[in-house]
Scaffold this motif. Structure first.
Motif, short mmCIF file in Angstrom:
data_model
loop_
_atom_site.label_atom_id
_atom_site.label_comp_id
_atom_site.label_asym_id
_atom_site.label_seq_id
_atom_site.Cartn_x
_atom_site.Cartn_y
_atom_site.Cartn_z
N GLY A 29 -13.11 9.42 -74.01
CA GLY A 29 -12.10 8.36 -74.13
C GLY A 29 -11.36 8.46 -75.46
N GLN A 30 -10.32 7.65 -75.61
CA GLN A 30 -9.52 7.66 -76.83
C GLN A 30 -10.35 7.29 -78.05
N ASP A 31 -11.41 6.50 -77.85
CA ASP A 31 -12.29 6.11 -78.96
C ASP A 31 -13.40 7.13 -79.21
N GLY A 32 -13.41 8.22 -78.46
CA GLY A 32 -14.41 9.27 -78.63
C GLY A 32 -15.65 9.07 -77.77
N ALA A 33 -15.73 7.94 -77.08
CA ALA A 33 -16.90 7.67 -76.23
C ALA A 33 -16.83 8.51 -74.96
#
Length: 141
Positions: A29-33
């Motif tokens: 995801g965009q948050d790195g998750a």
């Protein structure tokens, strides 16, 4: 979409023509998750179409049994829960409770005989795992 990102996930010949298979990928995801990303790939000759394995009606998986995605005539994707039917090439719902809505497309290309996801960052471990495990593609769909 970053078209520099290309991940081979399966070989074209692993999926028989006029069949569909599901794969379990993990995208970043965009948050790195890391996010579970179940997809369905339909092969029609040399063409492939990819969609998230999620019906827009209630968000359930399309397959009613493992790798059972197509309607009885084999010409549309079908939601096993509500019977909604979707065009193979567009993902648009043609009949059922979500008529007029569409499946979420997955950008795919065929490169050197491999089916590749383009523009979506996959978790490296998942990408390696999926590429080594096209047994999901080899099994009868």
């Amino acid at each position: 979409m970053d078209t520099d990102l290309v991940y081979a996930i399966c070989q074209l010949n692993d999926i028989p023509s006029q069949r569909a298979v599901g794969l379990q990928l993990v995208r970043v995801g965009q948050d790195g998750a890391e996010i579970a990303w179940p997809i369905v790939i339909v092969r029609w000759g040399r063409q492939v179409f990819g969609y998230e394995n999620r019906c827009p009606h209630h968000g359930v998986n399309l397959d009613w049994e493992r790798n059972q995605f197509l309607d009885p005539n084999g010409i549309r994707l079908m939601c096993g829960k509500h019977g909604a039917q979707f065009e193979l090439g567009t993902g648009r719902c043609m009949d059922g409770p979500c008529k007029g809505e569409s499946l979420t497309p997955v950008p795919l290309v065929v490169l050197d005989g491999d089916i590749c996801v383009v523009g979506v960052q996959l978790a490296e471990d998942a990408e390696d795992e999926e590429f080594d495990a096209p047994a999901t593609c080899d099994e009868e769909a």
